[in-house]
Design a protein around this motif. Sequence first.
Motif, mmCIF file in Angstrom:
data_model
loop_
_atom_site.group_PDB
_atom_site.id
_atom_site.type_symbol
_atom_site.label_atom_id
_atom_site.label_comp_id
_atom_site.label_asym_id
_atom_site.label_seq_id
_atom_site.Cartn_x
_atom_site.Cartn_y
_atom_site.Cartn_z
ATOM 1 N N GLU A 13 -0.966 -3.053 -13.559
ATOM 2 C CA GLU A 13 -0.089 -2.686 -14.667
ATOM 3 C C GLU A 13 -0.160 -1.203 -15.008
ATOM 4 O OE1 GLU A 13 -1.093 -5.192 -17.908
ATOM 5 O OE2 GLU A 13 -0.257 -7.013 -16.986
ATOM 6 N N SER A 14 -1.263 -0.558 -14.669
ATOM 7 C CA SER A 14 -1.434 0.856 -15.004
ATOM 8 C C SER A 14 -0.723 1.778 -14.018
ATOM 9 C CB SER A 14 -2.927 1.200 -15.040
ATOM 10 O OG SER A 14 -3.472 1.222 -13.728
ATOM 11 N N GLY A 15 -0.304 1.224 -12.881
ATOM 12 C CA GLY A 15 0.320 2.036 -11.848
ATOM 13 C C GLY A 15 -0.621 2.434 -10.731
ATOM 14 N N ALA A 16 -1.867 1.988 -10.805
ATOM 15 C CA ALA A 16 -2.807 2.249 -9.712
ATOM 16 C C ALA A 16 -2.418 1.401 -8.509
ATOM 17 C CB ALA A 16 -4.238 1.929 -10.153
ATOM 18 N N VAL A 17 -2.356 2.020 -7.345
ATOM 19 C CA VAL A 17 -2.024 1.304 -6.110
ATOM 20 C C VAL A 17 -3.301 1.095 -5.310
ATOM 21 C CG1 VAL A 17 -0.818 1.465 -3.899
ATOM 22 C CG2 VAL A 17 0.349 2.120 -6.008
ATOM 23 N N LEU A 18 -3.540 -0.158 -4.926
ATOM 24 C CA LEU A 18 -4.767 -0.526 -4.222
ATOM 25 C C LEU A 18 -4.417 -1.153 -2.877
ATOM 26 C CD1 LEU A 18 -6.458 -2.105 -7.341
ATOM 27 C CD2 LEU A 18 -7.006 0.123 -6.348
ATOM 28 N N ILE A 19 -5.245 -0.866 -1.880
ATOM 29 C CA ILE A 19 -5.025 -1.391 -0.528
ATOM 30 C C ILE A 19 -5.665 -2.779 -0.425
ATOM 31 C CG2 ILE A 19 -5.368 -0.983 1.928
ATOM 32 C CD1 ILE A 19 -3.548 1.045 0.454
ATOM 33 N N CYS A 20 -4.876 -3.753 -0.026
ATOM 34 C CA CYS A 20 -5.379 -5.127 0.082
ATOM 35 C C CYS A 20 -6.420 -5.225 1.201
ATOM 36 C CB CYS A 20 -4.229 -6.086 0.371
ATOM 37 S SG CYS A 20 -2.984 -6.168 -0.944
ATOM 38 N N GLY A 21 -7.446 -6.030 0.948
ATOM 39 C CA GLY A 21 -8.472 -6.249 1.953
ATOM 40 C C GLY A 21 -9.528 -5.172 2.018
ATOM 41 N N SER A 22 -9.558 -4.248 1.058
ATOM 42 C CA SER A 22 -10.591 -3.212 1.047
ATOM 43 C C SER A 22 -11.896 -3.781 0.500
ATOM 44 C CB SER A 22 -10.131 -2.002 0.234
ATOM 45 O OG SER A 22 -9.748 -2.388 -1.069
ATOM 46 N N ILE A 23 -12.970 -3.013 0.573
ATOM 47 C CA ILE A 23 -14.281 -3.531 0.157
ATOM 48 C C ILE A 23 -14.610 -3.199 -1.293
ATOM 49 C CG2 ILE A 23 -15.163 -3.542 2.503
ATOM 50 C CD1 ILE A 23 -16.648 -1.002 1.955
ATOM 51 N N LEU A 24 -13.881 -2.253 -1.886
ATOM 52 C CA LEU A 24 -14.060 -1.927 -3.301
ATOM 53 C C LEU A 24 -12.777 -1.299 -3.815
ATOM 54 C CD1 LEU A 24 -15.921 -1.651 -5.813
ATOM 55 C CD2 LEU A 24 -16.560 0.617 -4.954
ATOM 56 N N ASN A 25 -12.341 -1.741 -4.992
ATOM 57 C CA ASN A 25 -11.137 -1.201 -5.620
ATOM 58 C C ASN A 25 -11.496 -0.593 -6.967
ATOM 59 O OD1 ASN A 25 -9.196 -2.020 -3.635
ATOM 60 N ND2 ASN A 25 -9.460 -4.126 -4.359
ATOM 61 N N LEU A 26 -11.057 0.640 -7.193
ATOM 62 C CA LEU A 26 -11.334 1.349 -8.434
ATOM 63 C C LEU A 26 -10.036 1.783 -9.084
ATOM 64 C CD1 LEU A 26 -14.164 3.742 -7.143
ATOM 65 C CD2 LEU A 26 -14.455 1.494 -8.206
ATOM 66 N N GLN A 27 -9.954 1.576 -10.387
ATOM 67 C CA GLN A 27 -8.863 2.143 -11.175
ATOM 68 C C GLN A 27 -9.434 3.370 -11.881
ATOM 69 O OE1 GLN A 27 -7.112 1.086 -15.363
ATOM 70 N NE2 GLN A 27 -6.452 -0.511 -13.937
ATOM 71 N N CYS A 28 -8.810 4.529 -11.679
ATOM 72 C CA CYS A 28 -9.403 5.781 -12.147
ATOM 73 C C CYS A 28 -8.397 6.644 -12.897
ATOM 74 C CB CYS A 28 -9.938 6.590 -10.961
ATOM 75 S SG CYS A 28 -11.184 5.746 -9.977
ATOM 76 N N ARG A 29 -8.946 7.521 -13.746
ATOM 77 C CA ARG A 29 -8.176 8.565 -14.408
ATOM 78 C C ARG A 29 -8.866 9.897 -14.149
ATOM 79 N NH1 ARG A 29 -8.092 4.989 -19.417
ATOM 80 N NH2 ARG A 29 -6.257 3.668 -19.140
ATOM 81 N N ILE A 30 -8.076 10.937 -13.977
ATOM 82 C CA ILE A 30 -8.637 12.250 -13.702
ATOM 83 C C ILE A 30 -9.343 12.786 -14.949
ATOM 84 C CG2 ILE A 30 -8.113 14.642 -13.117
ATOM 85 C CD1 ILE A 30 -5.830 13.629 -11.388
ATOM 86 N N ARG A 31 -10.608 13.151 -14.781
ATOM 87 C CA ARG A 31 -11.388 13.754 -15.864
ATOM 88 C C ARG A 31 -11.243 15.269 -15.853
ATOM 89 N NH1 ARG A 31 -16.855 13.602 -18.626
ATOM 90 N NH2 ARG A 31 -16.623 11.340 -18.686
ATOM 91 N N SER A 32 -11.405 15.866 -14.683
ATOM 92 C CA SER A 32 -11.296 17.316 -14.556
ATOM 93 C C SER A 32 -11.085 17.667 -13.096
ATOM 94 C CB SER A 32 -12.548 18.026 -15.084
ATOM 95 O OG SER A 32 -13.686 17.658 -14.328
ATOM 96 N N SER A 33 -10.616 18.890 -12.865
ATOM 97 C CA SER A 33 -10.380 19.373 -11.513
ATOM 98 C C SER A 33 -10.649 20.865 -11.476
ATOM 99 C CB SER A 33 -8.934 19.081 -11.088
ATOM 100 O OG SER A 33 -8.659 19.605 -9.792
ATOM 101 N N VAL A 34 -11.305 21.324 -10.406
ATOM 102 C CA VAL A 34 -11.600 22.742 -10.252
ATOM 103 C C VAL A 34 -11.417 23.136 -8.791
ATOM 104 C CG1 VAL A 34 -14.073 22.291 -9.973
ATOM 105 C CG2 VAL A 34 -13.311 24.561 -10.659
ATOM 106 N N ARG A 35 -10.812 24.299 -8.563
ATOM 107 C CA ARG A 35 -10.635 24.794 -7.209
ATOM 108 C C ARG A 35 -11.930 25.444 -6.738
ATOM 109 N NH1 ARG A 35 -6.181 26.655 -4.448
ATOM 110 N NH2 ARG A 35 -5.212 24.825 -5.369
ATOM 111 N N ILE A 36 -12.443 24.982 -5.615
ATOM 112 C CA ILE A 36 -13.637 25.563 -5.006
ATOM 113 C C ILE A 36 -13.305 25.870 -3.559
ATOM 114 C CG2 ILE A 36 -16.075 25.227 -4.421
ATOM 115 C CD1 ILE A 36 -16.315 23.304 -6.728
ATOM 116 N N GLY A 37 -13.129 27.150 -3.257
ATOM 117 C CA GLY A 37 -12.779 27.538 -1.899
ATOM 118 C C GLY A 37 -11.466 26.913 -1.466
ATOM 119 N N SER A 38 -11.520 26.166 -0.376
ATOM 120 C CA SER A 38 -10.309 25.589 0.196
ATOM 121 C C SER A 38 -9.951 24.221 -0.388
ATOM 122 C CB SER A 38 -10.476 25.442 1.717
ATOM 123 O OG SER A 38 -11.588 24.601 2.014
ATOM 124 N N HIS A 39 -10.749 23.708 -1.329
ATOM 125 C CA HIS A 39 -10.532 22.349 -1.833
ATOM 126 C C HIS A 39 -10.516 22.295 -3.361
ATOM 127 C CE1 HIS A 39 -11.339 21.217 2.292
ATOM 128 N NE2 HIS A 39 -11.069 19.953 2.010
#
Length: 206
Positions: A139-165
């Motif tokens: 319902e939240s819009g999280a898309v999960l792959i069927c048959g995986s070994i762990l499913n997580l629903q997540c929200r972005i807490r923070s993001s920082v550019r470090i070098g190339s990533h």
Amino acid sequence: MTVPQASDDPIGGAVVSTSDPDSSVSASPLVDLGDQHQVRSAMHRFATGVAAVCGLADGQPRGMVISRFAYVSSAPPIAAICIHAGSPSFPEGSMTWPVLRELPTLGVSILGEQNLDAARSLYRRPEERFSGVSWRADESGAVLICGSILNLQCRIRSSVRIGSHDLVLLDIVEAQEGLDSAPLLFHGDLYRVLDPVRQHSITGGE
């Protein structure tokens, strides 16, 4: 007990110590840290798991497969992912992440060996990635792959550019265990699976 034998040589390409003083160890050449291709190849000697990061954008599934995923904290539950954002040697950053980072909720699926075909598909061009892949959206819009070994629903807490990533911290809102199977691995630019005959259990540590 064998005591390691120290060497007076500097660390640059030389063996500093060895537990077998009679062994003959040929030093490998140093990685040229100014060459991003060499650095990337060297770092891919470290085996990782494989995860799919996906969400619904304008009613359509969008997603990508990554190997840079880490569990960071259990209280509160936090995970981290690294997304390629571009560099001089690899100027094209992810085309999918700019879409995903604007979504309120993301699904992170930890893939097992049975998800090999899905992992390969999610590495295709964006418009082809979900062709033949079984997925579900909550319902939240999280898309999960069927048959995986762990499913997580997540929200972005923070993001920082470090070098190339971009290093992105994710608050884990919901977690659900999936199939009890061996994980899919990434090593040396190849997907790999565990050899059940050669597995060993360990205890202790975190």
